[in-house]
Design an enzyme around this catalytic site. Sequence first.
Site, PDB file in Angstrom:
ATOM      1  N   LYS A 165       5.917  21.445  -1.651  1.00 47.86           N
ATOM      2  CA  LYS A 165       6.899  21.383  -1.924  1.00 47.86           C
ATOM      3  C   LYS A 165       6.679  21.610  -3.590  1.00 47.86           C
ATOM      4  O   LYS A 165       6.409  22.385  -4.619  1.00 47.86           O
ATOM      5  CB  LYS A 165       7.308  19.868  -2.133  1.00 47.86           C
ATOM      6  CG  LYS A 165       7.752  19.404  -3.469  1.00 47.86           C
ATOM      7  CD  LYS A 165       8.679  18.161  -3.307  1.00 47.86           C
ATOM      8  CE  LYS A 165       7.047  17.580  -3.734  1.00 47.86           C
ATOM      9  NZ  LYS A 165       7.202  17.040  -5.339  1.00 47.86           N
ATOM     10  N   ASN A 166       5.110  21.232  -3.777  1.00 46.58           N
ATOM     11  CA  ASN A 166       4.480  21.087  -5.682  1.00 46.58           C
ATOM     12  C   ASN A 166       4.529  22.791  -5.551  1.00 46.58           C
ATOM     13  O   ASN A 166       4.300  22.797  -6.684  1.00 46.58           O
ATOM     14  CB  ASN A 166       3.202  20.200  -5.732  1.00 46.58           C
ATOM     15  CG  ASN A 166       4.260  19.192  -5.659  1.00 46.58           C
ATOM     16  OD1 ASN A 166       5.168  18.622  -5.850  1.00 46.58           O
ATOM     17  ND2 ASN A 166       2.956  17.984  -5.639  1.00 46.58           N
ATOM     18  N   CYS A 180       9.213   9.146 -15.130  1.00 46.43           N
ATOM     19  CA  CYS A 180       9.298   8.100 -13.410  1.00 46.43           C
ATOM     20  C   CYS A 180       8.996   6.798 -12.823  1.00 46.43           C
ATOM     21  O   CYS A 180       8.264   6.056 -13.980  1.00 46.43           O
ATOM     22  CB  CYS A 180       8.832   9.251 -12.654  1.00 46.43           C
ATOM     23  SG  CYS A 180       7.706   9.906 -12.473  1.00 46.43           S
ATOM     24  N   ARG A 225       4.675  10.232 -17.883  1.00 43.79           N
ATOM     25  CA  ARG A 225       3.832  11.687 -17.322  1.00 43.79           C
ATOM     26  C   ARG A 225       4.372  12.356 -19.001  1.00 43.79           C
ATOM     27  O   ARG A 225       5.822  13.037 -18.792  1.00 43.79           O
ATOM     28  CB  ARG A 225       4.964  11.661 -16.233  1.00 43.79           C
ATOM     29  CG  ARG A 225       4.779  10.642 -15.070  1.00 43.79           C
ATOM     30  CD  ARG A 225       5.301  11.413 -13.873  1.00 43.79           C
ATOM     31  NE  ARG A 225       4.030  12.750 -13.436  1.00 43.79           N
ATOM     32  CZ  ARG A 225       5.232  13.216 -11.985  1.00 43.79           C
ATOM     33  NH1 ARG A 225       5.827  12.514 -11.196  1.00 43.79           N
ATOM     34  NH2 ARG A 225       4.563  14.451 -11.476  1.00 43.79           N
ATOM     35  N   ASP A 263      -1.897  11.912  -4.829  1.00 40.80           N
ATOM     36  CA  ASP A 263      -0.766  11.599  -3.673  1.00 40.80           C
ATOM     37  C   ASP A 263      -1.360  10.865  -1.967  1.00 40.80           C
ATOM     38  O   ASP A 263      -0.116  11.409  -1.554  1.00 40.80           O
ATOM     39  CB  ASP A 263      -0.091  13.250  -3.990  1.00 40.80           C
ATOM     40  CG  ASP A 263       0.786  13.754  -5.059  1.00 40.80           C
ATOM     41  OD1 ASP A 263       0.859  13.273  -5.476  1.00 40.80           O
ATOM     42  OD2 ASP A 263       1.136  15.644  -5.272  1.00 40.80           O
TER      43      ASP A 263
HETATM   44  C1  UD1 Z   1       1.461  17.029 -10.318  1.00 42.89           C
HETATM   45  C2  UD1 Z   1       2.620  16.957  -9.061  1.00 42.89           C
HETATM   46  C3  UD1 Z   1       2.217  16.011  -8.654  1.00 42.89           C
HETATM   47  C4  UD1 Z   1       0.397  15.260  -8.292  1.00 42.89           C
HETATM   48  C5  UD1 Z   1       0.182  15.869  -9.780  1.00 42.89           C
HETATM   49  C6  UD1 Z   1      -1.476  14.919  -9.788  1.00 42.89           C
HETATM   50  C7  UD1 Z   1       4.155  18.509  -8.861  1.00 42.89           C
HETATM   51  C8  UD1 Z   1       5.602  19.426  -8.721  1.00 42.89           C
HETATM   52  N1  UD1 Z   1       3.256  16.857  -8.797  1.00 42.89           N
HETATM   53  O1  UD1 Z   1       2.164  16.231 -11.070  1.00 42.89           O
HETATM   54  O2  UD1 Z   1       2.920  15.545  -7.119  1.00 42.89           O
HETATM   55  O3  UD1 Z   1       0.259  14.023  -8.439  1.00 42.89           O
HETATM   56  O4  UD1 Z   1      -0.048  17.429  -9.951  1.00 42.89           O
HETATM   57  O5  UD1 Z   1      -2.138  15.975  -8.842  1.00 42.89           O
HETATM   58  O6  UD1 Z   1       3.254  19.466  -8.796  1.00 42.89           O
HETATM   59  N2  UD1 Z   1      -0.130  14.548 -18.159  1.00 42.89           N
HETATM   60  C9  UD1 Z   1      -0.518  14.054 -19.798  1.00 42.89           C
HETATM   61  N3  UD1 Z   1      -0.011  14.685 -20.424  1.00 42.89           N
HETATM   62  C10 UD1 Z   1       0.518  16.412 -20.395  1.00 42.89           C
HETATM   63  C11 UD1 Z   1       0.562  16.208 -18.592  1.00 42.89           C
HETATM   64  C12 UD1 Z   1      -0.025  14.884 -17.918  1.00 42.89           C
HETATM   65  O7  UD1 Z   1      -0.723  13.010 -20.328  1.00 42.89           O
HETATM   66  O8  UD1 Z   1       1.118  16.971 -20.355  1.00 42.89           O
HETATM   67  C13 UD1 Z   1      -0.885  13.098 -17.527  1.00 42.89           C
HETATM   68  C14 UD1 Z   1       0.193  12.720 -16.891  1.00 42.89           C
HETATM   69  O9  UD1 Z   1       0.932  12.175 -17.685  1.00 42.89           O
HETATM   70  C15 UD1 Z   1      -0.992  12.293 -16.003  1.00 42.89           C
HETATM   71  C16 UD1 Z   1      -2.591  12.814 -15.396  1.00 42.89           C
HETATM   72  O10 UD1 Z   1      -2.008  13.416 -17.101  1.00 42.89           O
HETATM   73  O11 UD1 Z   1      -1.651  10.812 -16.195  1.00 42.89           O
HETATM   74  C17 UD1 Z   1      -1.976  13.858 -14.890  1.00 42.89           C
HETATM   75  O12 UD1 Z   1      -0.907  14.942 -14.306  1.00 42.89           O
HETATM   76  P1  UD1 Z   1      -0.790  16.179 -14.363  1.00 42.89           P
HETATM   77  O13 UD1 Z   1      -1.783  16.675 -13.691  1.00 42.89           O
HETATM   78  O14 UD1 Z   1       0.273  16.893 -15.815  1.00 42.89           O
HETATM   79  O15 UD1 Z   1       0.680  16.003 -13.526  1.00 42.89           O
HETATM   80  P2  UD1 Z   1       2.369  16.618 -12.949  1.00 42.89           P
HETATM   81  O16 UD1 Z   1       1.957  18.136 -12.903  1.00 42.89           O
HETATM   82  O17 UD1 Z   1       2.899  16.304 -13.510  1.00 42.89           O
END
Ligand code: UD1
Length: 446
Positions: free
Chosen positions: A33-34, A127, A132, A320
Amino acid sequence: MSNSHSSPEERHSVLHIWGRQPLSGHVTISGAKNSALVLMAGSILCSGTCRLRNVPSLLDITRIGEILSALGVKVSHSQGILDLDASEITQSKAPYDLVSQLRASFFVAGPLLARLGVAQVPLPGGCSIGDRPVDLHVKGLQALGAEVIIEHGVVHARLRGNRKRLTGARIYLDFPSVGATENIMMAATLAEGETIIENAAQEPEVVDLANFCRAMGAQIRGAGTNRIVINGVPQLHETEYSVVPDRIEAGTFLLAGAITRSEISLSPVVPDHLSATIAKLSEIGVKVAIDAPDRIRVLPTEQFRGTDIETLPFPGFPTDLQAPFMSLLTLAEGDSMVTEKLFENRLQHVAELNRMGADIRLKGNIAIVRGVPQLSGAPVQGTDLRASAALVIAGLAANGMTTVRGLNHLDRGYDNIEAKLRGLGAKIQRAQEAEIPAAPAESKRS
Ligand code: UD1
């Protein structure tokens, strides 16, 4: 993730699971999915048609398809094959109604900016698992030469000054965010000059995206390490690409096998993508055999021990799979400590597992799990995608019937989970909330 847009059927359907059925057989793992979500957004980078194969059939995929359609991409999906014709992007603004349903829709920001020089994407919002934010995405796009204003909940990005293209830059990520790495990498493929992303995420989905972009002609090296180097090219071309197998779905089925003390095999998988999960299973006494480069098998284990788990960026233990693994640990001999390090609110399954007879105490982001001899079926509520999967796993091992509500979450990320589990011999049935069917006498294999 908002639920307000799910259909009444999704909101009110439930899964009934009659536990303690041994499982056996083979499961086919769907495309990730991701990966599929970000590859779909990445198709905006190409002014032609890209064909993606092995695309899972999921609510989230439909939703990002709708967002792409709203931008002018012609999307057609049939039996796992998705054609994305992005020759004409007619809109640079992603519609709020659609973006608010799917956080991953922020992925369109980088490709839109790179292709059109302008992108307007509503803030996806938090969410149920946490706030996030997208600050790292935004900082990266600014470093590439975008002027970014956030106004009335919308991120407006456009090329600074009278630039024609984004400009390569050296970008250090404060945290190896998967989404920020992907967004910046996509934007940088069409930038002028070299971009270096330091402290980049190393997740397999990042590598899959890099491979897809390379198949379109992008110049990227280092994906899968913490330093990714992208040399921008003026344009990308059409390609066909097959999405990598879903390591989280595969991990979920390994755990389904482990908790029911069953032998099940899975393919296609990339065993290296599951190293942390396989290592933790082996540590507690559950054996996983690698039968072929793309096939693994979990072996039946009567007794397993507790252990400690801490979620980390890849190659660490995946957040996850934290919830589904916790379901297994509820039945371990001894105590376990599970620490969620990535998301601030990703332990909502704890209360629901306790309703099923588990003994888990929460202290902030740490769950102390004392193993119990058995779980008992109960009505439970899935609060997010992986929490719902955890409850299904627990239901497979519990005495009596478990009813899992909140399938709008589960359906976002698991392609036909109940048919796959039924195929292994599980007694599981989807029903409308009011109906409580009699337990199926013989489970149908599909
Ligand atoms: C992706 C996955 C999700 C998985 C996560 C971590 C997708 C669609 N989703 O989510 O299933 O659980 O990776 O493996 O691919 N953060 C910030 N600022 C930002 C971006 C992130 O502070 O600009 C923080 C987030 O709040 C979180 C952490 O970094 O606490 C990790 O997030 P991130 O790795 O970005 O996850 P996603 O890409 O949202």
